[in-house]
Design a protein around this motif. Structure first.
Motif, PDB file in Angstrom:
ATOM      1  N   MET A  94       0.811  -1.187   0.000  1.00  0.00           N
ATOM      2  CA  MET A  94       0.000   0.000   0.000  1.00  0.00           C
ATOM      3  C   MET A  94       0.861   1.260   0.000  1.00  0.00           C
ATOM      4  N   LEU A  95       1.636   1.478   1.064  1.00  0.00           N
ATOM      5  CA  LEU A  95       2.461   2.677   1.142  1.00  0.00           C
ATOM      6  C   LEU A  95       3.908   2.325   0.865  1.00  0.00           C
ATOM      7  N   SER A  96       4.573   3.185   0.126  1.00  0.00           N
ATOM      8  CA  SER A  96       5.974   2.951  -0.151  1.00  0.00           C
ATOM      9  C   SER A  96       6.694   4.281  -0.262  1.00  0.00           C
ATOM     10  N   ARG A 129       9.028   4.141  -3.764  1.00  0.00           N
ATOM     11  CA  ARG A 129       8.338   3.803  -5.009  1.00  0.00           C
ATOM     12  C   ARG A 129       9.240   3.967  -6.231  1.00  0.00           C
ATOM     13  N   PRO A 173       0.260   8.052  -7.566  1.00  0.00           N
ATOM     14  CA  PRO A 173      -0.177   7.242  -6.426  1.00  0.00           C
ATOM     15  C   PRO A 173      -1.671   6.955  -6.498  1.00  0.00           C
ATOM     16  N   GLU A 193      -3.210   4.968  -1.465  1.00  0.00           N
ATOM     17  CA  GLU A 193      -1.894   5.410  -0.989  1.00  0.00           C
ATOM     18  C   GLU A 193      -1.965   6.822  -0.416  1.00  0.00           C
ATOM     19  N   LYS A 210      -1.324   7.774   3.473  1.00  0.00           N
ATOM     20  CA  LYS A 210      -0.305   8.733   3.903  1.00  0.00           C
ATOM     21  C   LYS A 210      -0.921   9.851   4.736  1.00  0.00           C
TER      22      LYS A 210
END
Length: 96
Positions: A1-3, A6, A18, A22, A26
């Motif tokens: 999900m979150l990176s 990326r 995104p 995402e 965030k």
């Protein structure tokens, strides 16, 4: 999900935009961190702490807006938004 990495992952160029999840994730993280920090600050009942945080936010935003060369009304809108977010976070922290 979150990176946060990326752009460095293989195939990251295919995920340049995104997803809504995402972005929401965030924003949730920022909200939780802000409220948790304010709750800890407010536990000590230092009334001047929030005003110090407010001054720091104003100073840091002005410093970071300067290189972006925002128009005066855009900078004011950014500062107003930030102070609104801070006020909402303080209200959330105080209501817990």
């Amino acid at each position: 999900m979150l990176s946060t990495e990326r752009d460095f992952k293989r195939g990251g160029e295919h995920m340049a935009i995104p997803t809504q999840g995402e972005i929401e994730g965030k924003l949730l993280v920022f909200e939780v961190v802000a409220v948790a920090c304010l709750e800890e600050l407010l536990k000590h009942e230092h009334t001047h702490t929030i005003s110090k945080v407010r001054r720091r936010v104003l100073h840091d935003l002005k410093e970071r807006c300067r290189p972006l060369k925002l128009r005066a009304e855009d900078e004011k809108a950014t500062i107003d938004y930030a102070l609104g977010v801070l006020d909402a976070a303080v209200a959330a922290a105080c209501s817990r």
